[in-house]
Design an enzyme around this catalytic site. Structure first.
Site, mmCIF file in Angstrom:
data_model
loop_
_atom_site.group_PDB
_atom_site.id
_atom_site.type_symbol
_atom_site.label_atom_id
_atom_site.label_comp_id
_atom_site.label_asym_id
_atom_site.label_seq_id
_atom_site.Cartn_x
_atom_site.Cartn_y
_atom_site.Cartn_z
ATOM 1 C CD GLN A 94 -3.488 7.225 0.271
ATOM 2 O OE1 GLN A 94 -3.474 8.695 -0.226
ATOM 3 N NE2 GLN A 94 -3.136 6.652 -0.483
ATOM 4 C CG PHE A 145 -6.207 10.081 -6.277
ATOM 5 C CD1 PHE A 145 -6.740 9.142 -6.858
ATOM 6 C CD2 PHE A 145 -6.940 11.267 -6.035
ATOM 7 C CE1 PHE A 145 -7.997 9.119 -7.197
ATOM 8 C CE2 PHE A 145 -8.079 11.212 -6.582
ATOM 9 C CZ PHE A 145 -8.896 10.210 -7.195
ATOM 10 C CD GLU A 200 1.972 6.054 0.940
ATOM 11 O OE1 GLU A 200 3.015 5.329 1.138
ATOM 12 O OE2 GLU A 200 1.557 6.184 -0.290
ATOM 13 N NE ARG A 246 6.314 0.903 -6.816
ATOM 14 C CZ ARG A 246 5.625 -0.153 -6.950
ATOM 15 N NH1 ARG A 246 5.169 -0.678 -7.992
ATOM 16 N NH2 ARG A 246 5.577 -0.890 -5.881
ATOM 17 N NE ARG A 288 -5.334 5.265 -9.542
ATOM 18 C CZ ARG A 288 -6.737 5.390 -9.950
ATOM 19 N NH1 ARG A 288 -6.973 6.558 -10.183
ATOM 20 N NH2 ARG A 288 -7.411 4.182 -10.079
ATOM 21 C CB ALA A 329 2.011 -0.200 -2.846
ATOM 22 C CD GLU A 345 0.431 2.255 -7.093
ATOM 23 O OE1 GLU A 345 0.960 3.317 -6.891
ATOM 24 O OE2 GLU A 345 0.611 1.246 -6.603
#
Length: 770
Positions: free
Chosen positions: A198, A229, A233, A311, A343, A515, A721
């Protein structure tokens, strides 16, 4: 195919269903490609005292056995902290951690040789759970905090007060395509990486770091992914790096593709969380003060745990205002695989804690939970205003109250709630429950510098177009949306545009496709490149059409005088004329999200460009004898702004909801006493299937009445998301059904995930209290 936003199909749809769409492992292999297989640790934590690879290296077809001593650069793949060695030097920190990798002519030879590598260990104490880490004070980094007001004083003054704890399970990404890369070093010494990643730029950086090269000696391409998902990343990086190391050492192209069992054993998951809370409120259920401690299980290395934790902390509030808040977060260090992006990136765990608190208040007051939710919504019109988050960002373009009211009406929530009460009165064995929950989710990367994107656009003299951007396609439809942006700005048909493979030698310094910002960032960059070329073409068109420059319009593969379709010429004729006039037909585009700032130490700022809103109503039926539940009906209403592509957005809403459903009801990770993953295959790890999705599944897009205050791409909103958190309504509906077995209960504890065992335990606990 039409360029209309509502009808443009997924650009790879035909390739997906015919098998023509190629993935990393399916690309025609280079001549002489060899394979990799790991030597795995049988301990969760141990000191390595000896590695003897002689027997393996003597096997026919074995080229090398790679250990830490073979790394020419920096033996570390950590994306934030340098705490993640590609190959361990003297310690293993989780069960099944690769100690070495065998490079061989075939997968079978590599596998057989890996079994011959002798490794001696000295076992060390292992920490295998969040609870153990908290008790032993095993943490990464100092505590993080988000605070507003004086939560301690306000709690003491609150008329009513509750406290509690909640354990939240993790989740495997279970992408269809497992981790895969292949690497070769070309004749110029450039390391060519094809990776299911990703974040091609970060993969490029990590490969260069491990090999001791500058980034310009590594090219990383991401063709497409069979799902990501968040699991690709950062965690694609070590597999690309080990393949690159093997290619560099052996002089041969190298491929790695993990078998499903290995993928599940080696890779990190959604972070399990443990939460402790104290909440103060009044007799009407209005929040007055809140103190929360969040503990995230980071695993053996830090990975992306700091922004995941943050987050989560800034989403505990969800759609609710509380004047006095103090949230503290810690990252637990355990001897388990390093947990990573998934996600929602911590947001789902934070929201689940918030909804747990709301339900506790409602049951304590013996009021419907939806009333407590409604009363505590953010509101700019309230007196005094209730529209600032605990991290001091104003909540703008807030549509939650209107969206909520629309969904309650369209789902006939009140009528169905009464019907369910009647059903429960007449049923001893089975009970039903219904719940409605909101979502307010911030869109942008926590790390401000990631909120940028680039694009590269070529128009050829024959009018055909080649489009490059920095986003990656993992089935979510990003390329389709980007194609829609380009056709809309240039006024051409999709068949004129060729989307190219995402590659770091075309668009450098890209951000991860994550994101929920892929369309926002890359769409704006593509739009900028398109506008640059249109400005170059307009004078040529104006001259040929004999009109003013500002009268030139690009529409339907033609250029014409605005409002006069008879005065036009084909787009290809214009581009040929521009080439003849020596006008550059190549342009870059760049975009950075404005107005963002964040102070991670203070836990305050303006981290999000905007919020996406949604709500869901779910109805379930629970069997009191087995704990098995059935999802009877779902109604979803989600805010996607002015959709770039409604087909794609609806698919994302449905898919996100079902993935959230899995996390909260059936996907349970189990670990053995030695730290080994027991649920390492579809036979032991249950993901939701079509049988779990109700036939009554209504998805609608919220149509807002006013233009947004932010300049998002064509008024759209990120959708990857936020819909996952709509599935919280299912858990709350299950809780309502469980509560029906003991009416009037002031507290209903329910595990997360709410598996049949967890549901049965919750019912038994309530019955025991009666």
């Amino acid at each position: 195919m039409s360029g209309n936003k509502a009808t443009m199909l997924h650009e790879s749809a035909i390739g997906h269903v015919t098998g023509r769409a190629a993935y990393t492992d399916e690309v025609h292999p280079p001549l002489g490609m060899v394979e990799l297989h790991p030597v795995l640790s049988p301990h969760a934590h141990a000191r390595i005292t000896r590695i003897d690879s002689a027997a393996a290296q003597n096997q026919h077809g074995v080229l090398a056995v790679l250990t830490a001593a073979d790394v020419p650069g920096v033996n570390n793949t950590g994306p934030i902290l340098r705490d993640e060695p590609l190959l361990p030097v003297d310690q293993v920190c989780h069960h099944s951690q690769p100690v070495a990798w065998v490079v061989a002519e075939t997968p079978a030879v590599a596998r057989a040789a890996a079994a011959l590598v002798a490794v001696d260990y000295e076992p060390l104490p292992a920490c295998l759970s969040t609870a153990e880490a908290i008790e032993q004070e095993q943490f990464f980094l100092p505590p993080a905090q988000v605070a507003r007001g004086d939560a301690g004083t306000a709690l003491d003054a609150a008329p009513l007060r509750l406290s509690g704890e909640l354990a939240i399970g993790g989740q495997d990404h279970f992408y269809l395509e497992t981790q895969a890369s292949w690497v070769q070093v070309d004749s110029e010494g450039i390391v060519q990486v094809l990776s299911s990643t990703q974040h091609p730029t970060e993969t490029q950086i990590i490969v260069a770091r491990v090999l001791g090269l500058p980034s310009n000696r590594v090219v990383c391409r991401s063709l497409r992914m069979g799902g990501g998902f968040g699991g690709k990343e950062t965690q694609a990086n070590p597999y690309a790096a080990i393949a690159a190391l093997a290619a560099w050492r052996c002089g041969r192209p190298v491929r790695i593709k993990l078998l499903r069992e290995l993928d599940m054993q080696l890779t990190g998951k959604r972070h399990p969380f443990h939460a402790r809370y104290e909440v103060g409120f009044d007799a009407e259920g209005m929040l007055q003060a809140l103190k929360v401690q969040l503990y995230a299980d980071g695993g053996w290395s830090c990975d992306l745990s700091p922004p995941v934790l943050m987050r989560a902390m800034v989403h505990v509030d969800n759609a609710y205002y509380c004047p006095h808040v103090h949230i503290e977060g810690r990252i637990c260090r355990t001897n388990l695989p390093s947990n990573t992006a998934f996600r929602g990136f911590g947001g789902p765990q934070g929201m689940l804690v918030g909804e747990e608190i709301i339900d506790r208040i409602a049951r304590h007051l013996q009021l419907p939970a939806e009333q407590i939710r409604e009363r505590n919504f953010y509101s700019a019109s309230a007196q005094p205003p209730r529209n600032t988050t605990p991290y001091h960002q104003p909540v703008v373009d807030n549509v939650i109250a209107d969206l909520w009211a629309q969904l309650k009406a369209s789902s006939e929530y009140d009528r169905r709630r009464e019907q369910i009460a009647q059903f429960n009165d007449g049923s001893a064995r089975r009970k039903r429950g219904i719940a409605i929950t909101p979502v307010k989710f911030g869109i942008s990367f926590n790390k401000t510098e990631y909120n940028q994107a680039g694009a590269l656009l070529h128009i050829y003299a024959d009018g055909s177009i080649q489009l490059n951007h920095g986003g990656t396609e993992m089935g979510q439809g990003l390329h389709t949306k980007i194609l829609g942006v380009a056709t809309r700005v240039l006024g051409v048909s999709p068949k004129r545009i060729q989307l190219m493979t995402t590659s770091t030698d075309k668009v450098p310094n890209t951000s991860a496709t994550a994101a929920s910002s892929g369309s926002d960032l890359n769409g704006q960059a593509v739009k900028a490149a398109c506008l640059t070329l249109l400005e170059r073409l307009r004078p040529i068109a104006a001259k040929r059409l004999n009109c003013a420059v500002d009268q030139v319009a690009f529409v339907d593969d033609c250029v014409q005088v605005a409002g006069d379709a008879k005065r036009q010429l084909p787009f290809a004729e214009l581009t040929a004329a521009a080439y003849a006039a020596r006008i550059s037909l190549s342009a870059t585009g760049y975009y950075r999200t404005p107005g963002l700032h964040w102070d991670p130490k203070a836990g305050r700022g303006h981290p999000f460009y905007y919020f996406a809103y949604g709500a869901a109503v779910s109805e379930v039926e629970v069997c009191g004898y087995s704990g098995v539940h059935r999802l009877l009906r779902c109604d979803l209403l989600h805010d996607v702004g002015d959709s770039l592509n409604e087909i794609i957005d609806r698919g994302q809403i449905e898919g996100g909801f079902v993935q959230g459903l899995g996390w909260l009801t059936c996907e349970e990770l189990r670990w053995g006493a030695q730290g080994q993953l027991l649920t390492n295959a579809p036979s032991t790890y249950k993901i939701p299937t079509v049988g779990e999705v109700p036939t009554a599944f209504q998805v609608d897009l919220y149509r807002r009445q006013a233009d947004p205050s932010t300049d998002v791409i064509f008024g759209s909103k990120g959708v990857g998301e936020p819909p996952l958190m709509l599935a919280i309504s299912v858990r709350e509906a299950i809780r309502e059904a469980v509560a029906a077995f003991a009416p009037g209960a002031s507290q209903v504890d329910l595990g997360a995930p709410a598996t049949p065992e967890a549901i049965y335990t919750a019912i038994a606990r309530l019955r025991a209290r009666r």
